[in-house]
Design an enzyme around this catalytic site. Structure first.
Site, PDB file in Angstrom:
ATOM      1  N   MET A   1       0.838  -1.188   0.000  1.00 13.24           N
ATOM      2  CA  MET A   1       0.000   0.000   0.000  1.00 13.24           C
ATOM      3  C   MET A   1       0.874   1.239   0.000  1.00 13.24           C
ATOM      4  O   MET A   1       1.868   1.312   0.717  1.00 13.24           O
ATOM      5  CB  MET A   1      -0.937  -0.001   1.207  1.00 13.24           C
ATOM      6  CG  MET A   1      -1.970  -1.113   1.165  1.00 13.24           C
ATOM      7  SD  MET A   1      -3.055  -1.125   2.612  1.00 13.24           S
ATOM      8  CE  MET A   1      -3.968   0.395   2.372  1.00 13.24           C
ATOM      9  N   SER A   2       0.493   2.215  -0.823  1.00 13.41           N
ATOM     10  CA  SER A   2       1.311   3.413  -0.977  1.00 13.41           C
ATOM     11  C   SER A   2       0.798   4.596  -0.172  1.00 13.41           C
ATOM     12  O   SER A   2       1.488   5.602  -0.041  1.00 13.41           O
ATOM     13  CB  SER A   2       1.340   3.812  -2.452  1.00 13.41           C
ATOM     14  OG  SER A   2       0.027   4.189  -2.883  1.00 13.41           O
ATOM     15  N   GLY A   3      -0.419   4.472   0.340  1.00 21.35           N
ATOM     16  CA  GLY A   3      -1.053   5.604   0.997  1.00 21.35           C
ATOM     17  C   GLY A   3      -2.002   6.347   0.083  1.00 21.35           C
ATOM     18  O   GLY A   3      -2.695   7.278   0.497  1.00 21.35           O
ATOM     19  N   GLY A   4      -2.042   5.941  -1.193  1.00 23.81           N
ATOM     20  CA  GLY A   4      -2.929   6.556  -2.163  1.00 23.81           C
ATOM     21  C   GLY A   4      -4.291   5.877  -2.207  1.00 23.81           C
ATOM     22  O   GLY A   4      -4.523   4.844  -1.571  1.00 23.81           O
ATOM     23  N   VAL A   5      -5.184   6.452  -2.988  1.00 24.22           N
ATOM     24  CA  VAL A   5      -6.553   5.965  -3.073  1.00 24.22           C
ATOM     25  C   VAL A   5      -6.616   4.586  -3.738  1.00 24.22           C
ATOM     26  O   VAL A   5      -7.358   3.701  -3.294  1.00 24.22           O
ATOM     27  CB  VAL A   5      -7.438   6.969  -3.840  1.00 24.22           C
ATOM     28  CG1 VAL A   5      -8.838   6.394  -4.053  1.00 24.22           C
ATOM     29  CG2 VAL A   5      -7.519   8.279  -3.094  1.00 24.22           C
ATOM     30  N   SER A   7      -4.460   1.925  -4.058  1.00 25.88           N
ATOM     31  CA  SER A   7      -4.075   0.750  -3.265  1.00 25.88           C
ATOM     32  C   SER A   7      -4.976   0.576  -2.047  1.00 25.88           C
ATOM     33  O   SER A   7      -5.210  -0.549  -1.592  1.00 25.88           O
ATOM     34  CB  SER A   7      -2.613   0.859  -2.833  1.00 25.88           C
ATOM     35  OG  SER A   7      -2.381   2.004  -2.048  1.00 25.88           O
ATOM     36  N   MET A  26       6.266   0.359   1.286  1.00 26.99           N
ATOM     37  CA  MET A  26       7.657   0.338   0.862  1.00 26.99           C
ATOM     38  C   MET A  26       8.290   1.713   1.047  1.00 26.99           C
ATOM     39  O   MET A  26       7.807   2.709   0.494  1.00 26.99           O
ATOM     40  CB  MET A  26       7.754  -0.072  -0.615  1.00 26.99           C
ATOM     41  CG  MET A  26       7.238  -1.456  -0.905  1.00 26.99           C
ATOM     42  SD  MET A  26       7.107  -1.762  -2.690  1.00 26.99           S
ATOM     43  CE  MET A  26       8.778  -1.380  -3.215  1.00 26.99           C
ATOM     44  N   CYS A  95      11.694   0.190 -11.068  1.00 31.26           N
ATOM     45  CA  CYS A  95      11.196   0.033  -9.702  1.00 31.26           C
ATOM     46  C   CYS A  95      10.212  -1.122  -9.610  1.00 31.26           C
ATOM     47  O   CYS A  95      10.258  -1.920  -8.666  1.00 31.26           O
ATOM     48  CB  CYS A  95      10.537   1.327  -9.230  1.00 31.26           C
ATOM     49  SG  CYS A  95       9.911   1.250  -7.533  1.00 31.26           S
ATOM     50  N   GLY A 118      -2.259  -1.527  -6.361  1.00 30.71           N
ATOM     51  CA  GLY A 118      -3.296  -0.667  -6.912  1.00 30.71           C
ATOM     52  C   GLY A 118      -3.071  -0.288  -8.356  1.00 30.71           C
ATOM     53  O   GLY A 118      -3.640   0.695  -8.835  1.00 30.71           O
ATOM     54  N   CYS A 191       9.403  10.042  -7.708  1.00 29.34           N
ATOM     55  CA  CYS A 191       9.447  10.294  -6.276  1.00 29.34           C
ATOM     56  C   CYS A 191      10.724  10.996  -5.839  1.00 29.34           C
ATOM     57  O   CYS A 191      10.692  11.957  -5.098  1.00 29.34           O
ATOM     58  CB  CYS A 191       9.291   8.976  -5.516  1.00 29.34           C
ATOM     59  SG  CYS A 191       9.472   9.117  -3.733  1.00 29.34           S
TER      60      CYS A 191
END
Length: 388
Positions: A1-5, A7, A26, A95, A118, A191
């Site tokens: 999970m990336s913290g975004g909507v 995922s 990550m 990546c 996601g 990033c």
């Protein structure tokens, strides 16, 4: 999970389907710039934890894993090397193949049955159980281009829960279930560059730039530039004092000169072929490729319109041990550059792809060669043939 909507909704959908979901965040980058963190890493990690609490994922099943060293070695340093050599790399592809679907997968392969992200893509298994990577339902969000280097053996154990949904529906689901990140803006760009920096400014911190001149095809000097790495083939050169737009057609790594041309579709920007290596077939190479060319559609940039092409296998030699492929486009393609990735499709099916190691002569070069050939023929012919 990336913290975004994306995922976060993916985790919810998996729960709804009965999966026992564990979350992994990550951490890939640590550098700071003058204005703060280059990445929003800490905030993203907090968002992951908030989403997991909202979804009822136990805290002991939520992990933050550190891949900073791996990312530096496998993604960042090769990206810098490519820019230093005048190529046009794509770190997002590296990546995915080396970190997310490489190091991350290897770390947890013995603990879980599936890895899910996601990404906007789909996977189907053929009758033999081999995975097929399919475009997402939402064509504007399809991310198969960035996933084409992932090993088929890993795709076989991968789930893309939002691949069957449009982005608008994903946002609706996030709002309907009250996700704390429902209104979070989508992250864009690379990033490690950071929100406060232009990419050229970032490169200055790591690469010694080779300055040079802007020159035209006839050798006229149009100005000077501060570094080759700031430019890629097809990019607008933004020449000072020029009312018309000029575009990068070629970079000379020895002299530092950048050849520029006037016109978006100038023949010097168009190529009919390219040589590709580091190929990954999904799920495997066509058995007929050794005897006849493969017909497919190709993209050499993300969201580029697909072009019909023929793919030819180039056998390995002492100089090139790995098999390479020649791609011949049905229609000349604009701004094909070394270091880019060519990805093949058969309709919605992503067949795989590889990185461009050589670009064929431009349409301009072919036209000039043809003019020279005809001129030589004219001078060599006897007078009676010329005027007959």
């Amino acid at each position: 999970m990336s913290g975004g909507v994306d995922s976060s909704v993916a985790a919810f959908l998996l729960q709804s389907q009965g999966y026992d979901v564990h979350a992994v965040y990550m951490h890939n980058w640590e550098a700071r710039d003058a204005g703060g963190r280059a990445c929003t890493s800490e905030q993203d990690w907090q968002d992951v934890q908030a989403v997991c609490r909202h979804l009822g994922i136990a805290s002991q099943n939520v992990q933050r894993v550190d891949f900073v060293k791996d990312y530096w070695t496998d993604v960042f340093e090769p990206t810098l090397q490519d820019y230093a050599a005048g190529r046009t790399p794509n770190p997002d592809i590296a990546c995915n193949s080396y970190i997310k679907f490489g190091k991350l997968f290897d770390r947890f392969a013995d603990q879980f049955d599936w890895i899910a992200t996601g990404h906007y893509a789909r996977i189907e298994l053929d009758t033999d159980g081999n995975p097929r990577l399919l475009k997402a339902v939402d064509p504007s969000k399809d991310q198969t281009y960035f996933l084409h280097q992932v090993s088929p053996s890993i795709l076989r154990q991968t789930l893309f829960p939002v691949g069957d949904l449009y982005k608008s529906r994903v946002k609706e689901i996030a709002a309907e279930i009250g996700l704390p990140t429902a209104s979070k803006k989508e992250s864009m760009g690379i990033c490690f560059v950071g929100k406060r920096k232009q990419f050229g400014e970032f490169l200055e911190e790591y690469l010694e730039q080779k300055s040079g001149r802007f020159v035209t095809l006839d050798g006229s000097v149009k100005g000077e530039h501060r570094g080759l790495s700031y430019f890629t083939v097809g990019q607008c050169a933004r020449l000072p004092g020029e009312a018309e737009k000029w575009y990068v057609a070629k970079k000379d790594m020895l002299t530092g000169d950048i050849t520029v041309v006037n016109g978006w579709y100038h023949p010097a920007l168009l190529a009919r072929s390219a040589i590709v290596s580091s190929w990954n077939w999904i799920p495997q190479a066509p058995t007929t490729l050794s005897s006849s060319p493969l017909r497919a559609q190709a993209a050499h940039r993300y969201h580029e319109s697909l072009s019909g092409c023929s793919v030819y296998s180039i056998p390995s030699t002492n100089d090139h041990l790995e098999v390479r492929y020649a791609i011949e486009f049905d229609v000349p393609q604009r701004a094909v550059a070394e270091g880019q990735w060519i990805v093949l499709y058969d309709g919605d099916v992503c067949l795989g792809g590889g990185t461009i190691v050589d670009v064929g002569p431009s349409v301009f070069q072919l036209e000039q060669s043809e003019k020279k050939r005809r001129s030589n023929m004219t001078h060599e012919c006897p007078p009676y043939f010329i005027f007959k």
